[in-house]
Design a protein around this motif. Structure first.
Motif, PDB file in Angstrom:
ATOM      1  N   LYS A  62      34.491   2.912  -1.126  1.00 46.43           N
ATOM      2  CA  LYS A  62      35.286   1.707  -1.383  1.00 46.43           C
ATOM      3  C   LYS A  62      34.430   0.442  -1.374  1.00 46.43           C
ATOM      4  N   GLN A  63      33.247   0.490  -0.755  1.00 43.19           N
ATOM      5  CA  GLN A  63      32.378  -0.676  -0.736  1.00 43.19           C
ATOM      6  C   GLN A  63      31.784  -0.970  -2.111  1.00 43.19           C
ATOM      7  N   PHE A  64      31.721   0.058  -2.961  1.00 42.90           N
ATOM      8  CA  PHE A  64      31.123  -0.109  -4.291  1.00 42.90           C
ATOM      9  C   PHE A  64      32.165  -0.299  -5.378  1.00 42.90           C
ATOM     10  N   ALA A  65      33.450  -0.181  -5.032  1.00 40.02           N
ATOM     11  CA  ALA A  65      34.492  -0.281  -6.049  1.00 40.02           C
ATOM     12  C   ALA A  65      34.583  -1.678  -6.644  1.00 40.02           C
ATOM     13  N   ARG A  66      34.158  -2.696  -5.896  1.00 38.90           N
ATOM     14  CA  ARG A  66      34.283  -4.078  -6.378  1.00 38.90           C
ATOM     15  C   ARG A  66      33.081  -4.540  -7.185  1.00 38.90           C
ATOM     16  N   PHE A  67      32.048  -3.703  -7.310  1.00 40.73           N
ATOM     17  CA  PHE A  67      30.828  -4.097  -8.006  1.00 40.73           C
ATOM     18  C   PHE A  67      30.670  -3.325  -9.317  1.00 40.73           C
ATOM     19  N   ARG A  68      29.864  -3.891 -10.202  1.00 43.39           N
ATOM     20  CA  ARG A  68      29.474  -3.172 -11.418  1.00 43.39           C
ATOM     21  C   ARG A  68      28.343  -2.216 -11.045  1.00 43.39           C
ATOM     22  N   LEU A  69      28.645  -0.933 -11.036  1.00 44.23           N
ATOM     23  CA  LEU A  69      27.676   0.056 -10.569  1.00 44.23           C
ATOM     24  C   LEU A  69      26.423   0.068 -11.439  1.00 44.23           C
ATOM     25  N   GLU A  70      26.589  -0.128 -12.723  1.00 45.04           N
ATOM     26  CA  GLU A  70      25.438  -0.114 -13.618  1.00 45.04           C
ATOM     27  C   GLU A  70      24.473  -1.261 -13.293  1.00 45.04           C
ATOM     28  N   ARG A  71      25.039  -2.420 -12.947  1.00 47.74           N
ATOM     29  CA  ARG A  71      24.202  -3.566 -12.592  1.00 47.74           C
ATOM     30  C   ARG A  71      23.444  -3.296 -11.282  1.00 47.74           C
ATOM     31  N   LEU A  72      24.114  -2.730 -10.295  1.00 47.27           N
ATOM     32  CA  LEU A  72      23.448  -2.402  -9.032  1.00 47.27           C
ATOM     33  C   LEU A  72      22.315  -1.403  -9.257  1.00 47.27           C
ATOM     34  N   LYS A  73      22.566  -0.427 -10.102  1.00 45.68           N
ATOM     35  CA  LYS A  73      21.536   0.581 -10.372  1.00 45.68           C
ATOM     36  C   LYS A  73      20.307  -0.051 -11.038  1.00 45.68           C
ATOM     37  N   GLU A  74      20.549  -0.932 -11.997  1.00 48.96           N
ATOM     38  CA  GLU A  74      19.424  -1.576 -12.689  1.00 48.96           C
ATOM     39  C   GLU A  74      18.578  -2.398 -11.734  1.00 48.96           C
ATOM     40  N   ARG A  75      19.228  -3.162 -10.843  1.00 46.36           N
ATOM     41  CA  ARG A  75      18.482  -3.993  -9.906  1.00 46.36           C
ATOM     42  C   ARG A  75      17.691  -3.138  -8.915  1.00 46.36           C
ATOM     43  N   THR A  76      18.275  -2.007  -8.505  1.00 48.94           N
ATOM     44  CA  THR A  76      17.564  -1.117  -7.577  1.00 48.94           C
ATOM     45  C   THR A  76      16.354  -0.490  -8.250  1.00 48.94           C
ATOM     46  N   VAL A  77      16.509  -0.071  -9.504  1.00 51.84           N
ATOM     47  CA  VAL A  77      15.373   0.486 -10.246  1.00 51.84           C
ATOM     48  C   VAL A  77      14.282  -0.562 -10.400  1.00 51.84           C
ATOM     49  N   ASP A  78      14.661  -1.794 -10.683  1.00 56.94           N
ATOM     50  CA  ASP A  78      13.675  -2.874 -10.809  1.00 56.94           C
ATOM     51  C   ASP A  78      12.870  -3.039  -9.522  1.00 56.94           C
ATOM     52  N   TYR A  79      13.567  -3.004  -8.395  1.00 63.42           N
ATOM     53  CA  TYR A  79      12.883  -3.205  -7.115  1.00 63.42           C
ATOM     54  C   TYR A  79      11.952  -2.041  -6.793  1.00 63.42           C
ATOM     55  N   LEU A  80      12.475  -0.807  -6.923  1.00 62.92           N
ATOM     56  CA  LEU A  80      11.661   0.357  -6.567  1.00 62.92           C
ATOM     57  C   LEU A  80      10.498   0.549  -7.538  1.00 62.92           C
ATOM     58  N   ARG A  81      10.672   0.170  -8.786  1.00 61.09           N
ATOM     59  CA  ARG A  81       9.570   0.259  -9.736  1.00 61.09           C
ATOM     60  C   ARG A  81       8.387  -0.585  -9.268  1.00 61.09           C
ATOM     61  N   GLY A  82       8.677  -1.806  -8.852  1.00 65.46           N
ATOM     62  CA  GLY A  82       7.604  -2.652  -8.357  1.00 65.46           C
ATOM     63  C   GLY A  82       7.090  -2.219  -6.997  1.00 65.46           C
ATOM     64  N   GLU A  83       7.973  -1.718  -6.153  1.00 65.77           N
ATOM     65  CA  GLU A  83       7.580  -1.285  -4.806  1.00 65.77           C
ATOM     66  C   GLU A  83       6.703  -0.045  -4.845  1.00 65.77           C
ATOM     67  N   TRP A  84       6.953   0.846  -5.784  1.00 68.24           N
ATOM     68  CA  TRP A  84       6.227   2.121  -5.850  1.00 68.24           C
ATOM     69  C   TRP A  84       5.058   2.096  -6.837  1.00 68.24           C
ATOM     70  N   GLY A  85       4.652   0.914  -7.281  1.00 65.63           N
ATOM     71  CA  GLY A  85       3.451   0.796  -8.105  1.00 65.63           C
ATOM     72  C   GLY A  85       3.685   0.941  -9.579  1.00 65.63           C
ATOM     73  N   GLY A  86       4.853   0.586 -10.066  1.00 65.45           N
ATOM     74  CA  GLY A  86       5.131   0.659 -11.492  1.00 65.45           C
ATOM     75  C   GLY A  86       4.445  -0.437 -12.274  1.00 65.45           C
ATOM     76  N   PRO A  87       4.648  -0.454 -13.592  1.00 66.23           N
ATOM     77  CA  PRO A  87       3.938  -1.421 -14.444  1.00 66.23           C
ATOM     78  C   PRO A  87       4.400  -2.861 -14.257  1.00 66.23           C
ATOM     79  N   GLU A  88       5.620  -3.061 -13.742  1.00 63.15           N
ATOM     80  CA  GLU A  88       6.141  -4.414 -13.595  1.00 63.15           C
ATOM     81  C   GLU A  88       6.504  -4.674 -12.137  1.00 63.15           C
ATOM     82  N   ALA A  89       6.087  -5.810 -11.623  1.00 63.03           N
ATOM     83  CA  ALA A  89       6.434  -6.200 -10.258  1.00 63.03           C
ATOM     84  C   ALA A  89       7.864  -6.732 -10.214  1.00 63.03           C
ATOM     85  N   TYR A  90       8.492  -6.573  -9.070  1.00 65.86           N
ATOM     86  CA  TYR A  90       9.864  -7.055  -8.889  1.00 65.86           C
ATOM     87  C   TYR A  90       9.851  -8.571  -8.776  1.00 65.86           C
TER      88      TYR A  90
END
Length: 293
Positions: free
Chosen positions: A55-83
């Motif tokens: 129920k904590q995620f029902a009020r959010f756009r799940l796709e947007r949350l997923k994109e932001r998390t991928v952006d953060y972990l990509r930079g955190e784990w040494g991806g091509p783009e920093a967060y």
């Protein structure tokens, strides 16, 4: 292979390491963007379906949350783009995240890692990275938010601004603006309450009017309003005989007209005038009279 020790060796610096691996980052070792996206997608889908935190995620756009998390972990784990987004505690400061919620998320990350069949070393590094994110995210009592607001107030008191880098008006102007806003809100609330009361009164009056019309239609009859009255000379009105008769006809319902049943002669007498064969049906056979005779 210890790159730190190798970098201190002058021969290694001159000749190079000779390694054929182009990258040693966690991002590349797990399989890059595709695997990272699948892991995060699975985690959010499972959390949304979870009975405790879904129920904590029902009020959010799940796709947007997923994109932001991928952006953060990509930079955190040494991806091509920093967060380049907001700090973790700022992004989660209004959510009051509980430790239990974070524990459930960690469980689903381990499940997603197993689904992708990642190695032990990669699993260990991912779990350690996610655990480091726990401290700025878990803030059940919103202490980070309160600390930051207090910090902004101190900055505003010193610089005369609002703490966000924008120049604020003088204290008198801010107080005046706040007062006007509160007065406007109070007037809007009062107008809404008056409108609701008026609507309620109108509905009650309409209901009473409809009720009176229905009662009048049920008791009135044609000619009842034509009942004549005469003045007795003493200030009292006496009903005329015609009016009294009409009033009686109104008060007493008319009986339905009686329908007389037709009278039938229940005796059956058949006396044919003569015994002759049918005229319209030619027949060569002898008639009944001829047979009897």
């Amino acid at each position: 292979f210890d790159e730190t020790l190798a970098s201190k060796n002058p021969v290694t610096r001159a000749a190079g390491t000779g390694s054929t691996k182009t990258s040693q980052t966690l991002y590349d070792r797990i399989g890059g963007e595709a695997i990272l996206d699948m892991i995060v997608t699975d985690v959010y889908n499972w959390m949304l379906a979870d009975k405790d935190i879904g129920k904590q995620f029902a009020r959010f756009r799940l796709e947007r949350l997923k994109e932001r998390t991928v952006d953060y972990l990509r930079g955190e784990w040494g991806g091509p783009e920093a967060y380049k987004g907001s700090d973790l505690w700022i992004s989660h400061s209004h959510l009051a995240v509980k430790a239990l919620w974070y524990d459930i998320m960690m469980k689903y990350y381990v499940k997603a890692i197993k689904k992708q069949r990642l190695g032990k070393q990669e699993t260990k590094e991912i779990v350690e990275s996610l655990e480091l994110m726990r401290s700025p995210i878990v803030d059940r009592d919103l202490k980070f938010k309160k600390m930051y607001l207090q910090h902004c107030e101190k900055l505003a008191a010193v610089a005369g601004g609002d703490g966000w880098g924008d120049a604020a008006a003088a204290k008198e102007a801010r107080d005046k603006k706040e007062k006007e806003t509160l007065e406007k809100a109070a007037k809007m609330k009062e107008a809404a309450e008056l409108a609701a009361q008026k609507k309620k009164v109108d509905e009650m009056e309409a209901a009473q009017k409809t009720k009176k019309l229905q009662a009048k239609a049920g008791t009135a009859s044609p000619g009842a309003s034509d009942a004549s009255t005469q003045d007795t000379g003493s200030g009292e009105l006496a009903a005329s005989p015609q009016g009294t008769a009409r009033a009686r006809s109104v008060s007493r319902p008319r009986a339905p007209p009686k329908v007389e049943e037709p009278k039938f002669d229940r005796t059956f007498n058949f006396t044919p005038p003569e015994d002759l064969p049918p005229r319209m049906i030619p027949c060569s056979a002898p008639s009944g009279a001829e047979l009897l005779g």
